[in-house]
Every structure is written in structure tokens, then in C-alpha cells.
Motif scaffolding. Structure first.
Motif, PDB file in Angstrom:
ATOM      1  N   LEU A 154       1.162  -1.237   0.296  1.00 38.27           N
ATOM      2  CA  LEU A 154      -0.056  -0.057  -0.165  1.00 38.27           C
ATOM      3  C   LEU A 154       1.173   1.122   0.232  1.00 38.27           C
ATOM      4  O   LEU A 154       1.742   1.686   1.120  1.00 38.27           O
ATOM      5  CB  LEU A 154      -1.347  -0.224   1.105  1.00 38.27           C
ATOM      6  CG  LEU A 154      -1.674   1.397   1.425  1.00 38.27           C
ATOM      7  CD1 LEU A 154      -2.780   1.143   0.684  1.00 38.27           C
ATOM      8  CD2 LEU A 154      -1.968   1.007   2.746  1.00 38.27           C
ATOM      9  N   ILE A 155       0.166   1.746  -0.745  1.00 36.03           N
ATOM     10  CA  ILE A 155       1.501   3.544  -0.825  1.00 36.03           C
ATOM     11  C   ILE A 155      -0.254   4.443  -0.863  1.00 36.03           C
ATOM     12  O   ILE A 155      -1.041   4.502  -1.497  1.00 36.03           O
ATOM     13  CB  ILE A 155       1.816   3.777  -2.376  1.00 36.03           C
ATOM     14  CG1 ILE A 155       3.035   2.830  -2.161  1.00 36.03           C
ATOM     15  CG2 ILE A 155       2.740   5.181  -2.121  1.00 36.03           C
ATOM     16  CD1 ILE A 155       3.126   2.470  -3.811  1.00 36.03           C
ATOM     17  N   ALA A 156       0.343   5.561   0.117  1.00 37.84           N
ATOM     18  CA  ALA A 156      -0.118   6.874   0.585  1.00 37.84           C
ATOM     19  C   ALA A 156       0.458   8.019   0.610  1.00 37.84           C
ATOM     20  O   ALA A 156       1.731   8.153   1.029  1.00 37.84           O
ATOM     21  CB  ALA A 156      -1.223   6.624   1.698  1.00 37.84           C
ATOM     22  N   PHE A 157      -0.452   8.965  -0.627  1.00 33.26           N
ATOM     23  CA  PHE A 157      -0.053  10.169  -0.779  1.00 33.26           C
ATOM     24  C   PHE A 157      -0.555  10.820   0.298  1.00 33.26           C
ATOM     25  O   PHE A 157      -1.640  11.233  -0.533  1.00 33.26           O
ATOM     26  CB  PHE A 157      -0.034  10.307  -2.060  1.00 33.26           C
ATOM     27  CG  PHE A 157       0.891   9.699  -3.294  1.00 33.26           C
ATOM     28  CD1 PHE A 157       2.219   9.490  -3.618  1.00 33.26           C
ATOM     29  CD2 PHE A 157       0.749   8.569  -3.281  1.00 33.26           C
ATOM     30  CE1 PHE A 157       2.529   9.481  -3.765  1.00 33.26           C
ATOM     31  CE2 PHE A 157       0.880   8.106  -4.417  1.00 33.26           C
ATOM     32  CZ  PHE A 157       2.356   8.317  -4.519  1.00 33.26           C
ATOM     33  N   VAL A 158      -0.218  11.750   1.495  1.00 30.03           N
ATOM     34  CA  VAL A 158      -0.870  12.203   1.514  1.00 30.03           C
ATOM     35  C   VAL A 158      -0.545  13.958   1.286  1.00 30.03           C
ATOM     36  O   VAL A 158       0.608  14.515   1.167  1.00 30.03           O
ATOM     37  CB  VAL A 158       0.058  12.394   3.800  1.00 30.03           C
ATOM     38  CG1 VAL A 158      -0.845  13.064   4.485  1.00 30.03           C
ATOM     39  CG2 VAL A 158      -0.031  10.547   3.589  1.00 30.03           C
ATOM     40  N   ASP A 159      -1.799  14.644   1.587  1.00 33.08           N
ATOM     41  CA  ASP A 159      -1.745  15.774   1.136  1.00 33.08           C
ATOM     42  C   ASP A 159      -3.028  16.981   1.175  1.00 33.08           C
ATOM     43  O   ASP A 159      -4.205  16.603   1.009  1.00 33.08           O
ATOM     44  CB  ASP A 159      -1.756  16.259  -0.791  1.00 33.08           C
ATOM     45  CG  ASP A 159      -1.056  17.626  -0.890  1.00 33.08           C
ATOM     46  OD1 ASP A 159      -0.749  18.350   0.034  1.00 33.08           O
ATOM     47  OD2 ASP A 159      -1.640  18.399  -2.350  1.00 33.08           O
ATOM     48  N   ALA A 205      -4.301  13.412   7.878  1.00 28.95           N
ATOM     49  CA  ALA A 205      -3.630  12.845   7.600  1.00 28.95           C
ATOM     50  C   ALA A 205      -2.678  11.368   8.047  1.00 28.95           C
ATOM     51  O   ALA A 205      -2.848  10.434   7.609  1.00 28.95           O
ATOM     52  CB  ALA A 205      -2.525  13.750   7.997  1.00 28.95           C
ATOM     53  N   ILE A 206      -3.378  11.847   9.139  1.00 25.75           N
ATOM     54  CA  ILE A 206      -2.448  10.657  10.278  1.00 25.75           C
ATOM     55  C   ILE A 206      -3.942   8.693  10.284  1.00 25.75           C
ATOM     56  O   ILE A 206      -3.352   7.875  10.087  1.00 25.75           O
ATOM     57  CB  ILE A 206      -2.980  10.723  11.766  1.00 25.75           C
ATOM     58  CG1 ILE A 206      -1.875  11.710  11.955  1.00 25.75           C
ATOM     59  CG2 ILE A 206      -2.261   9.554  12.526  1.00 25.75           C
ATOM     60  CD1 ILE A 206      -2.069  11.926  13.614  1.00 25.75           C
ATOM     61  N   ALA A 207      -4.739   9.112   9.349  1.00 28.94           N
ATOM     62  CA  ALA A 207      -5.764   8.195   9.053  1.00 28.94           C
ATOM     63  C   ALA A 207      -4.856   7.194   7.902  1.00 28.94           C
ATOM     64  O   ALA A 207      -5.489   5.950   8.119  1.00 28.94           O
ATOM     65  CB  ALA A 207      -7.102   8.806   8.933  1.00 28.94           C
ATOM     66  N   ILE A 208      -4.669   7.589   7.054  1.00 31.20           N
ATOM     67  CA  ILE A 208      -3.705   7.532   6.418  1.00 31.20           C
ATOM     68  C   ILE A 208      -2.335   7.276   6.210  1.00 31.20           C
ATOM     69  O   ILE A 208      -1.894   6.180   5.346  1.00 31.20           O
ATOM     70  CB  ILE A 208      -4.240   7.500   4.506  1.00 31.20           C
ATOM     71  CG1 ILE A 208      -3.776   8.595   4.325  1.00 31.20           C
ATOM     72  CG2 ILE A 208      -5.493   7.200   4.248  1.00 31.20           C
ATOM     73  CD1 ILE A 208      -4.335   9.175   2.292  1.00 31.20           C
ATOM     74  N   ALA A 209      -1.841   8.231   7.026  1.00 22.26           N
ATOM     75  CA  ALA A 209      -0.345   7.688   7.134  1.00 22.26           C
ATOM     76  C   ALA A 209       0.310   6.936   8.497  1.00 22.26           C
ATOM     77  O   ALA A 209       1.795   7.385   8.466  1.00 22.26           O
ATOM     78  CB  ALA A 209       0.243   8.937   7.424  1.00 22.26           C
ATOM     79  N   THR A 210      -0.241   5.557   8.731  1.00 21.00           N
ATOM     80  CA  THR A 210      -0.021   5.748   9.695  1.00 21.00           C
ATOM     81  C   THR A 210       0.858   4.200   9.894  1.00 21.00           C
ATOM     82  O   THR A 210       0.266   3.180   9.275  1.00 21.00           O
ATOM     83  CB  THR A 210      -0.573   5.040  11.161  1.00 21.00           C
ATOM     84  OG1 THR A 210      -1.250   6.293  11.229  1.00 21.00           O
ATOM     85  CG2 THR A 210      -0.032   4.125  11.927  1.00 21.00           C
ATOM     86  N   ALA A 211       2.113   4.296   8.906  1.00 21.80           N
ATOM     87  CA  ALA A 211       2.901   3.257   7.948  1.00 21.80           C
ATOM     88  C   ALA A 211       4.070   3.005   8.664  1.00 21.80           C
ATOM     89  O   ALA A 211       4.631   3.533   9.540  1.00 21.80           O
ATOM     90  CB  ALA A 211       2.539   4.042   6.779  1.00 21.80           C
ATOM     91  N   ASN A 212       4.456   1.485   7.391  1.00 16.60           N
ATOM     92  CA  ASN A 212       6.100   1.062   7.662  1.00 16.60           C
ATOM     93  C   ASN A 212       6.875   2.427   7.885  1.00 16.60           C
ATOM     94  O   ASN A 212       8.312   2.547   8.729  1.00 16.60           O
ATOM     95  CB  ASN A 212       6.216   0.135   6.908  1.00 16.60           C
ATOM     96  CG  ASN A 212       4.992  -1.179   7.761  1.00 16.60           C
ATOM     97  OD1 ASN A 212       4.139  -1.868   6.603  1.00 16.60           O
ATOM     98  ND2 ASN A 212       5.640  -1.957   8.959  1.00 16.60           N
ATOM     99  N   ARG A 213       6.866   3.271   6.458  1.00 19.05           N
ATOM    100  CA  ARG A 213       7.679   3.896   6.939  1.00 19.05           C
ATOM    101  C   ARG A 213       7.003   4.859   6.512  1.00 19.05           C
ATOM    102  O   ARG A 213       6.577   5.244   5.549  1.00 19.05           O
ATOM    103  CB  ARG A 213       9.124   3.507   5.077  1.00 19.05           C
ATOM    104  CG  ARG A 213       9.917   4.866   5.044  1.00 19.05           C
ATOM    105  CD  ARG A 213      11.675   4.228   3.897  1.00 19.05           C
ATOM    106  NE  ARG A 213      11.964   3.036   4.890  1.00 19.05           N
ATOM    107  CZ  ARG A 213      12.436   2.266   4.070  1.00 19.05           C
ATOM    108  NH1 ARG A 213      12.304   2.684   3.112  1.00 19.05           N
ATOM    109  NH2 ARG A 213      13.578   1.360   5.080  1.00 19.05           N
ATOM    110  N   VAL A 214       7.504   6.663   7.067  1.00 19.15           N
ATOM    111  CA  VAL A 214       6.465   8.042   6.602  1.00 19.15           C
ATOM    112  C   VAL A 214       7.927   8.414   5.843  1.00 19.15           C
ATOM    113  O   VAL A 214       8.579   8.459   6.548  1.00 19.15           O
ATOM    114  CB  VAL A 214       6.332   8.095   7.638  1.00 19.15           C
ATOM    115  CG1 VAL A 214       5.487   9.409   6.833  1.00 19.15           C
ATOM    116  CG2 VAL A 214       4.723   7.253   8.493  1.00 19.15           C
ATOM    117  N   LEU A 215       8.169   9.209   4.292  1.00 18.38           N
ATOM    118  CA  LEU A 215       8.439   9.969   4.157  1.00 18.38           C
ATOM    119  C   LEU A 215       7.740  11.173   3.709  1.00 18.38           C
ATOM    120  O   LEU A 215       6.727  11.650   3.845  1.00 18.38           O
ATOM    121  CB  LEU A 215       9.043   9.551   2.409  1.00 18.38           C
ATOM    122  CG  LEU A 215       9.435   8.086   2.580  1.00 18.38           C
ATOM    123  CD1 LEU A 215       9.994   7.433   1.401  1.00 18.38           C
ATOM    124  CD2 LEU A 215      11.254   7.866   3.428  1.00 18.38           C
TER     125      LEU A 215
END
Length: 318
Positions: A154-159, A205-215
Motif C-alpha cells: 500500500l502506498i499513500a500520498f498525503v496532502d 493525514a494520520i488516518a492513512i499515514a500510519t505506515a511502516n515508513r513515512v517520508l
């Protein structure tokens, strides 16, 4: 047409003179402007580098919100092939602010989530300026469930400036939808990556950005509240947003130091809105590295990695 921020005025003046010279040359072929244009171009480039070398947090906030900054749809178009968007939360409605679907990255199947702000008046209204309603987060949970079932990264683009705070959204359980989306991120047995490409605002943002890696992109911001809202609470004056931004530690450099994010994707001087293709290329490299690093890890290892990562936030601070 390039849109300039207030602090970019020296660059705007120089590039305005270049445009005037080119316009003059177009009407009078006898006028030689090459030497002067080259000189002004060098000065403009130097001014841009100097300005972006020492951006303040408030200026980075302005860059992160720049209307010409690449949005979710731009990243999907550049990096993802065979993208198939999916709509609806299977409960109430479709939310256009939070986009979701499946596609391929370098030939590999991936699930894609992200907020779309829109790039014109029409599309901004359609996508509600990237502020999702509960249906958006419930749709995200649906896509995450599908990705988890079929073992697709899964890849999330947060904006987003944040989740939509309207009465209807609250009546339909905005906080609960965000909490369930965050919970789903944590329990996934697939690798998930979040890339903050502009604004990373609060629970939205956190709703889809709680990830193994956050860039984060170099000039993106990530915060629990917007500088304007923070200033309204702390000083009862939204005009003090600049002071709030300077004190809230919302830049990529600050957040990397706290361990809240895992890496920074560089932006050329002038920001992503001036160098979209270069930023897309760097983002693609980061995604490739993420997939390589997490390939072959078991479901238990991925959950444990995520758990340890978030429990360790701030542990390096005295």
C-alpha cells in the motif's frame, strides 16, 4: 503562468525583466537580448537557490500549499500505470477528496490512497480542497482490506489541511472513521508507505499515514493542527500563524529529528511546483527502495515493525 509567493519577489522581478526582454525581441528582430537574458537568468537562479536555502517554517508552509504544487493525481499519472480508481464506502456515498484504487508501480501491483486537492476552481470544489468526509476514510479502510487480503503493498500520498469539519461529517462519525482507518493501518499484514507531498494535517493525514515508513518531501509540512488554528488557540489571533509555524516544529527536518518520519525526499531549489518531474523521479526512487527493503517480510514482522516504530517516537529526546 508561474505563481510567485511573497518571499519570491526578487526572483519574480528578475524573471519579469526576462519576459519583457523576450517580448521586445519578438517585436523587433534587430534587438539582441541573449547576453542580457543569460545574465538575468543566472541572477534569478542564484536568488532562487539563496531563498530556498534558508526558508523559514512559515515559508515552507506556503510552499507546501502552493497552488501549482503537484497533487495526488500528478503522482499517480507519473508513477503508476494501469491505475483503476475505486469509489464508494459501501455504506453511504463516494468521497472525492480521498482517492483510492489499484495500479502497478514498475510492474508490481500496488494499492494507492491519497487526498486530491484539485488544481482549478472546478476540481477544488469537486474534491473539497482535499478535506475528506467520513466516507473517504471508510473507503480507505475498504481498499486496505482488499490489499491485505491479496497481499498487495500500500502506498499513500498525503496532502490535506485536515479532515472536513462540517456538521454533516461530524454527524456521520468523522472521528470514528478516522480512528478506524488509523487502526486498520496499524494492523495491516502488508508493507505500507506514506509520502507527505504537501500538507499533512492532523487526523486527516494520520488516518492513512500510519505506515511502516513515512517520508516527507523537503518542503512539505506535517502537524497536529494548522498554524492558523494553532495561533487562534494559543494567542486568540490567527494573524500570528507565522509565529505558530516557527514554534510548532512542522518541517521535515524537525520531524526527522523527532523520529516521527523516516526520511526526506529532496526538492530542487524553487520547490516541487517548479521541478515536478525531478521530484517525481526522486519519489519513485524512494518507493522502489521501500518495496525492496520490506520485500519478503512476514505479516507478523510487518506489524511488529510498525508497532515498534510508533512506540519509539520521541524516545531519543531528553
Amino acid at each position: 503562468m508561474q505563481s510567485y509567493l511573497d518571499f519570491e519577489k526578487p526572483v519574480a522581478d528578475l524573471e519579469g525583466k526576462i519576459a519583457e526582454l523576450k517580448s521586445l525581441a519578438a517585436t523587433d528582430q534587430a534587438v539582441s537580448i541573449d547576453e542580457e537574458v543569460n545574465r538575468l537568468s543566472v541572477r534569478a537562479d542564484e536568488a532562487l537557490v539563496d531563498i530556498y536555502r534558508r526558508l523559514t517554517p512559515w515559508q515552507k508552509t506556503q510552499v507546501a500549499r502552493h497552488p501549482q504544487r503537484p497533487h495526488f493525481s500528478d503522482y499517480v499519472q507519473s508513477l503508476i500505470t494501469e491505475f483503476t480508481p475505486l469509489a464508494g464506502d459501501r455504506k453511504f456515498a463516494e468521497d472525492a477528496a480521498l482517492q483510492a484504487g489499484f495500479g502497478r508501480f514498475n510492474g508490481q501491483s500496488v494499492a494507492i490512497l491519497g487526498q486530491e486537492k484539485g488544481s482549478s476552481t472546478e476540481t477544488r470544489l469537486k474534491h473539497n480542497f482535499g478535506m475528506a468526509r467520513p466516507e473517504g476514510y471508510r473507503k480507505a479502510v475498504r481498499i486496505m482490506d482488499m490489499a491485505d487480503r491479496f497481499n498487495i503493498p500500500l502506498i499513500a500520498f498525503v496532502d490535506t489541511a485536515g479532515a472536513y469539519p462540517g456538521i454533516g461529517a461530524e454527524e456521520r462519525g468523522q472521528a470514528e472513521a478516522i480512528a478506524r482507518s488509523t487502526e486498520k493501518c496499524l494492523e495491516l499484514g502488508i508493507p505500507n508507505l506514506a509520502v507527505i507531498i504537501g500538507e499533512g494535517g492532523s487526523g486527516g493525514a494520520i488516518a492513512i499515514a500510519t505506515a511502516n515508513r513515512v517520508l516527507m518531501l523537503e518542503n512539505a509540512i506535517y502537524s497536529v493542527i494548522s498554524p492558523e488554528a494553532g495561533a487562534s488557540i494559543l494567542w486568540r489571533d490567527a494573524a500570528k500563524a507565522q509565529d505558530a509555524a516557527n514554534n510548532m516544529k512542522i518541517t521535515a527536518t524537525d520531524l526527522l529529528g523527532f523520529g516521527i518520519i523516516d526520511g526526506i525526499i529532496p526538492e530542487p531549489a524553487g520547490g516541487a511546483h517548479r521541478h515536478a518531474s525531478e521530484v517525481m523521479n526522486e519519489t519513485g526512487k524512494a518507493i522502489s527502495q521501500f518495496i525492496t527493503d520490506f520485500e519478503g517480510k512476514s505479516r507478523l514482522e510487518l506489524r511488529e515493525h510498525r508497532r515498534e516504530k510508533f512506540l519509539a517516537i520521541g524516545s531519543n529526546l531528553s
